[in-house]
Scaffold this active site. Structure first.
Site, PDB file in Angstrom:
ATOM      1  N   ARG A 120      42.153   8.127  38.657  1.00  0.00           N
ATOM      2  CA  ARG A 120      41.536   6.863  38.195  1.00  0.00           C
ATOM      3  C   ARG A 120      41.251   6.840  36.686  1.00  0.00           C
ATOM      4  NH1 ARG A 120      38.586   7.395  43.070  1.00  0.00           N
ATOM      5  NH2 ARG A 120      39.562   6.120  44.686  1.00  0.00           N
ATOM      6  N   LYS A 142      47.831  -0.091  24.575  1.00  0.00           N
ATOM      7  CA  LYS A 142      48.720  -0.677  25.592  1.00  0.00           C
ATOM      8  C   LYS A 142      49.591   0.432  26.153  1.00  0.00           C
ATOM      9  CE  LYS A 142      49.327  -5.487  24.162  1.00  0.00           C
ATOM     10  NZ  LYS A 142      50.295  -6.472  23.643  1.00  0.00           N
ATOM     11  N   GLU A 184      58.609  -2.929  12.942  1.00  0.00           N
ATOM     12  CA  GLU A 184      57.195  -3.177  13.241  1.00  0.00           C
ATOM     13  C   GLU A 184      56.355  -3.129  11.963  1.00  0.00           C
ATOM     14  OE1 GLU A 184      56.536  -4.197  16.178  1.00  0.00           O
ATOM     15  OE2 GLU A 184      57.881  -3.217  17.614  1.00  0.00           O
ATOM     16  N   LYS A 226      47.058  -3.140  12.136  1.00  0.00           N
ATOM     17  CA  LYS A 226      47.069  -3.247  13.602  1.00  0.00           C
ATOM     18  C   LYS A 226      45.669  -3.000  14.156  1.00  0.00           C
ATOM     19  CE  LYS A 226      48.983  -2.289  17.975  1.00  0.00           C
ATOM     20  NZ  LYS A 226      50.067  -1.939  18.822  1.00  0.00           N
ATOM     21  N   GLU A 236      44.035  -8.711  24.262  1.00  0.00           N
ATOM     22  CA  GLU A 236      44.992  -9.796  23.990  1.00  0.00           C
ATOM     23  C   GLU A 236      44.615 -11.113  24.661  1.00  0.00           C
ATOM     24  OE1 GLU A 236      49.141  -8.626  23.531  1.00  0.00           O
ATOM     25  OE2 GLU A 236      49.736 -10.599  24.244  1.00  0.00           O
ATOM     26  N   ARG A 240      45.353 -11.007  19.240  1.00  0.00           N
ATOM     27  CA  ARG A 240      46.282  -9.869  19.339  1.00  0.00           C
ATOM     28  C   ARG A 240      47.718 -10.320  19.592  1.00  0.00           C
ATOM     29  NH1 ARG A 240      45.503  -3.935  22.171  1.00  0.00           N
ATOM     30  NH2 ARG A 240      47.628  -3.235  21.758  1.00  0.00           N
ATOM     31  N   ASN A 244      52.918  -9.951  18.611  1.00  0.00           N
ATOM     32  CA  ASN A 244      54.183 -10.181  19.322  1.00  0.00           C
ATOM     33  C   ASN A 244      55.172 -10.995  18.484  1.00  0.00           C
ATOM     34  OD1 ASN A 244      53.248  -8.824  21.600  1.00  0.00           O
ATOM     35  ND2 ASN A 244      52.218 -10.663  22.372  1.00  0.00           N
ATOM     36  N   HIS A 247      58.864 -10.894  19.071  1.00  0.00           N
ATOM     37  CA  HIS A 247      59.107 -10.180  20.323  1.00  0.00           C
ATOM     38  C   HIS A 247      59.664 -11.065  21.442  1.00  0.00           C
ATOM     39  CE1 HIS A 247      57.074  -6.966  18.311  1.00  0.00           C
ATOM     40  NE2 HIS A 247      57.076  -6.174  19.369  1.00  0.00           N
ATOM     41  N   HIS A 251      62.642  -9.227  22.553  1.00  0.00           N
ATOM     42  CA  HIS A 251      62.660  -8.536  23.852  1.00  0.00           C
ATOM     43  C   HIS A 251      63.807  -9.040  24.716  1.00  0.00           C
ATOM     44  CE1 HIS A 251      58.354  -6.797  24.644  1.00  0.00           C
ATOM     45  NE2 HIS A 251      59.109  -5.985  23.956  1.00  0.00           N
ATOM     46  N   HIS A 263      64.638  -1.170  20.036  1.00  0.00           N
ATOM     47  CA  HIS A 263      63.563  -2.166  20.157  1.00  0.00           C
ATOM     48  C   HIS A 263      63.274  -2.827  18.797  1.00  0.00           C
ATOM     49  CE1 HIS A 263      59.740  -3.844  21.545  1.00  0.00           C
ATOM     50  NE2 HIS A 263      59.173  -3.325  20.466  1.00  0.00           N
TER      51      HIS A 263
HETATM   52  P1  NAD Z   1      61.630   6.298  22.069  1.00  0.00           P
HETATM   53  O1  NAD Z   1      60.345   6.891  22.486  1.00  0.00           O
HETATM   54  O2  NAD Z   1      62.670   6.124  23.107  1.00  0.00           O
HETATM   55  O3  NAD Z   1      62.198   7.172  20.863  1.00  0.00           O
HETATM   56  C1  NAD Z   1      63.473   6.883  20.354  1.00  0.00           C
HETATM   57  C2  NAD Z   1      64.385   8.127  20.429  1.00  0.00           C
HETATM   58  O4  NAD Z   1      63.975   9.063  19.431  1.00  0.00           O
HETATM   59  C3  NAD Z   1      64.312   8.867  21.763  1.00  0.00           C
HETATM   60  O5  NAD Z   1      65.591   9.344  22.057  1.00  0.00           O
HETATM   61  C4  NAD Z   1      63.383  10.033  21.454  1.00  0.00           C
HETATM   62  O6  NAD Z   1      63.602  11.121  22.302  1.00  0.00           O
HETATM   63  C5  NAD Z   1      63.755  10.350  20.040  1.00  0.00           C
HETATM   64  N1  NAD Z   1      62.748  10.995  19.212  1.00  0.00           N
HETATM   65  C6  NAD Z   1      61.418  10.788  19.228  1.00  0.00           C
HETATM   66  N2  NAD Z   1      60.839  11.437  18.191  1.00  0.00           N
HETATM   67  C7  NAD Z   1      61.826  12.077  17.540  1.00  0.00           C
HETATM   68  C8  NAD Z   1      61.876  12.896  16.372  1.00  0.00           C
HETATM   69  N3  NAD Z   1      60.780  13.113  15.631  1.00  0.00           N
HETATM   70  N4  NAD Z   1      63.051  13.404  16.004  1.00  0.00           N
HETATM   71  C9  NAD Z   1      64.203  13.129  16.705  1.00  0.00           C
HETATM   72  N5  NAD Z   1      64.235  12.330  17.786  1.00  0.00           N
HETATM   73  C10 NAD Z   1      63.053  11.811  18.191  1.00  0.00           C
HETATM   74  O7  NAD Z   1      61.435   4.867  21.407  1.00  0.00           O
HETATM   75  P2  NAD Z   1      60.437   4.287  20.296  1.00  0.00           P
HETATM   76  O8  NAD Z   1      61.274   3.432  19.447  1.00  0.00           O
HETATM   77  O9  NAD Z   1      59.589   5.311  19.674  1.00  0.00           O
HETATM   78  O10 NAD Z   1      59.483   3.366  21.172  1.00  0.00           O
HETATM   79  C11 NAD Z   1      59.999   2.253  21.884  1.00  0.00           C
HETATM   80  C12 NAD Z   1      59.110   1.994  23.044  1.00  0.00           C
HETATM   81  O11 NAD Z   1      57.797   1.667  22.579  1.00  0.00           O
HETATM   82  C13 NAD Z   1      59.576   0.825  23.902  1.00  0.00           C
HETATM   83  O12 NAD Z   1      59.538   1.207  25.243  1.00  0.00           O
HETATM   84  C14 NAD Z   1      58.546  -0.261  23.618  1.00  0.00           C
HETATM   85  O13 NAD Z   1      58.359  -1.110  24.702  1.00  0.00           O
HETATM   86  C15 NAD Z   1      57.323   0.558  23.314  1.00  0.00           C
HETATM   87  N6  NAD Z   1      56.322  -0.122  22.501  1.00  0.00           N
HETATM   88  C16 NAD Z   1      55.039  -0.085  22.918  1.00  0.00           C
HETATM   89  C17 NAD Z   1      54.059  -0.685  22.159  1.00  0.00           C
HETATM   90  C18 NAD Z   1      52.623  -0.598  22.578  1.00  0.00           C
HETATM   91  O14 NAD Z   1      51.775  -1.261  21.981  1.00  0.00           O
HETATM   92  N7  NAD Z   1      52.297   0.217  23.546  1.00  0.00           N
HETATM   93  C19 NAD Z   1      54.390  -1.312  20.954  1.00  0.00           C
HETATM   94  C20 NAD Z   1      55.718  -1.312  20.547  1.00  0.00           C
HETATM   95  C21 NAD Z   1      56.689  -0.709  21.325  1.00  0.00           C
HETATM   96  N1  GLY Z   2      52.761  -4.172  20.062  1.00  0.00           N
HETATM   97  C1  GLY Z   2      51.914  -5.255  20.405  1.00  0.00           C
HETATM   98  C2  GLY Z   2      50.511  -4.872  20.688  1.00  0.00           C
HETATM   99  O1  GLY Z   2      50.140  -3.731  20.608  1.00  0.00           O
HETATM  100  O2  GLY Z   2      49.730  -5.724  21.029  1.00  0.00           O
END
Ligand code: NAD
Ligand code: GLY
Length: 359
Positions: A120, A142, A184, A226, A236, A240, A244, A247, A251, A263
Site C-alpha cells: 500500500r 506522476k 521537455e 516544474k 493536476e 499543472r 502537457n 503532449h 502523445h 517521447h
Molecule cells: P527511457 O527510460 O526508456 O530511456 C531511454 C533509453 O535510454 C532506454 O533505452 C534506457 O535504457 C536508456 N538509458 C537510460 N539512461 C541511460 C544512460 N545514462 N546512458 C545510456 N542509456 C541510458 O525513456 P525516457 O525518455 O527517459 O523517459 C520516457 C518515459 O517517461 C515515457 O514512458 C514517458 O511517458 C515518461 N514520462 C513521465 C513523466 C512523468 O511526469 N512521470 C513525464 C515525462 C515523461
Molecule cells: N510531465 C507532465 C507532468 O508532470 O505533469
C-alpha cells in the site's frame, strides 16, 4: 552540491544536482533512508551504473539488491510491475524499506508505481539517468504504466523522498535520447520562463557538449520551473496541465508511430503543431512559431515528420486521458513564457496542425 527544495507539505523533498554519485550516500542519510533498499533499473542502465551505485550503498552498510527489467517503452506494463513487486518480496522489503529508481523515465515511472502499490505504498528515490527524466519525469510524483495502447493510463501520484541528479550520466546517453530530453527542457521555457528559454538558446554549444557546470545550471533552473508548477497544483486540477504543452498531439503521434520515435521528439513536434494553431488564431506571431522551430532544430529536432494519416493520429488523441466530457484539452502559447488552456480547438484546426508537421 546544488539543491532545490520541492515544497509539498509532508511530501516535500529535495532535488540534488551533482556531476558524480559522490554525495548519494550523504543525501540518503540526510533523509534517513532505511537499511533495506532495492535498486530498480533496466537492462541498459544496469551494466552502466548499477554496479557503482550498488557498491556505494553496500560500502555504506545498506542491504541493497538490484532488479533490472528489459529496457524500453514496450515493457512499461503490468508484467514489469509484477516483476518489481516480486523482487521486493524476494529481497524482503517491508513497509519501511525503499525503492531506488535508477534509470530513465520508464524506470522512474514504473519503480515509482511499484513503490506506490507495494504494501500500500513504500518510499522511493529517483536517480534519473536520461535528460528527459532529469528534466521532467523524476520531479512531480506522476508514476504509472501504459495499458491497452494508452500511455500512462494506469498510475498513481506518489512523490519521491529525494531526486538525485548526476548530470555525468548523460555522457553515455545516445544522442537521440538527449534530443528527446531537450524537448521537455525547451517546453518549460516556452510555457513559463522566457529568460530560461533565452538561456537555452544562448548556451546551446555548452549544453550540447555536455559541459557539467552548464548542465547543472540548466537542470536546476529547469526543475525549478516544474517544481513551482507542481507545488501549486500537485494533482493536476488546473495549472499543472500546462506541462502537457505539446503532449496531446505529441502523445498521439508517438502512439501512431508505434513508439518508433522518442517521447521528447514527439513532444517537440506536438509543440510545433499547437503553436501553429495558436499562430493561426493570432495568439502568437508567426515569428514566434518560427523561433520555436529554430530552437528545436538547434538541438537536432525534426519539426516535420513522415506521419501516419491524420485520422489515425486523431483516433489516438481521442483515447487520451486528458479528455473530459469527450473534449480534448489543448495548451496554446500566447507568448514565450506563457500559455493558455482551452477545450475549443476544432477538428479542422487539429487536422491543419497535423498536416503542418507532416513531411
Ligand atoms: P527511457 O527510460 O526508456 O530511456 C531511454 C533509453 O535510454 C532506454 O533505452 C534506457 O535504457 C536508456 N538509458 C537510460 N539512461 C541511460 C544512460 N545514462 N546512458 C545510456 N542509456 C541510458 O525513456 P525516457 O525518455 O527517459 O523517459 C520516457 C518515459 O517517461 C515515457 O514512458 C514517458 O511517458 C515518461 N514520462 C513521465 C513523466 C512523468 O511526469 N512521470 C513525464 C515525462 C515523461
Ligand atoms: N510531465 C507532465 C507532468 O508532470 O505533469
Amino acid at each position: 552540491m546544488d539543491k532545490l527544495h520541492v515544497n509539498l507539505g509532508a511530501e516535500s523533498y529535495d532535488i540534488c544536482f551533482n556531476d558524480s554519485f559522490d554525495k548519494l550516500v550523504y543525501s540518503l542519510r540526510e533523509i534517513g533512508a532505511p537499511n533495506k533498499l532495492l535498486i530498480v533499473t533496466d537492462t541498459h542502465v544496469a551494466p552502466l551504473y548499477a554496479g557503482e551505485v550498488g557498491s556505494l550503498l553496500k560500502e555504506a552498510g545498506y542491504d541493497s539488491a538490484v532488479y533490472a527489467f528489459p529496457a524500453g517503452e514496450e515493457n512499461k506494463g503490468m508484467d514489469a510491475i509484477l516483476g518489481i513487486c516480486g523482487a521486493c518480496l524476494e529481497h524482503g522489503l517491508d513497509r519501511k524499506s525503499m525503492i531506488i529508481a535508477l534509470g530513465g523515465g520508464v524506470v522512474g515511472d514504473m519503480a515509482g508505481f511499484a513503490a506506490a502499490i507495494y504494501m500500500r505504498g513504500i518510499d522511493f528515490v529517483q536517480i534519473p539517468t536520461t535528460l528527459l527524466s532529469q528534466s521532467d519525469s523524476s520531479v512531480g510524483g506522476k508514476t504509472g504504466i501504459d495499458f491497452m495502447e494508452s500511455k500512462n493510463i494506469l498510475g498513481a501520484f506518489h512523490q519521491p523522498r529525494l531526486v538525485y541528479i548526476n548530470v555525468s550520466t548523460l555522457k553515455t546517453l545516445p544522442p537521440v535520447e538527449f534530443i528527446s530530453g531537450m524537448g521537455e527542457v525547451i517546453k518549460h521555457g516556452i510555457i513559463r520562463d522566457a529568460e530560461f528559454y533565452g538561456f537555452i538558446k544562448d548556451n546551446s554549444e555548452l549544453i550540447k557538449s555536455l559541459d557539467s557546470r552548464t548542465l547543472i545550471e540548466m537542470s536546476k533552473k529547469n526543475c525549478g520551473i516544474k517544481a513551482r508548477v507542481v507545488e501549486r497544483d500537485e494533482k493536476e486540477n488546473g495549472l499543472r496541465a500546462i506541462l502537457n504543452f505539446g503532449h496531446t498531439i505529441g502523445h498521439a503521434a508517438e502512439s501512431a508511430l508505434n513508439f518508433t520515435t522518442t517521447h521528447g521528439e514527439c513532444v517537440g513536434l506536438g509543440m510545433v503543431a499547437v503553436s501553429r494553431i495558436a499562430a493561426r488564431r493570432g495568439l502568437i506571431g508567426r515569428e514566434i512559431l518560427e523561433d520555436m522551430e529554430n530552437t528545436l532544430k538547434m538541438y537536432g529536432f525534426r519539426t516535420r515528420m513522415a506521419l501516419p494519416a491524420a485520422e489515425e493520429i486523431y483516433s489516438f488523441m481521442l483515447k487520451d486521458k486528458k479528455k473530459t466530457d469527450g473534449r480534448l484539452k489543448f495548451v496554446l502559447p500566447v507568448r514565450i513564457g506563457d500559455v493558455t488552456q482551452t477545450r475549443d480547438v476544432t477538428e479542422e484546426e487539429i487536422f491543419d496542425a497535423i498536416s503542418y508537421i507532416s513531411e
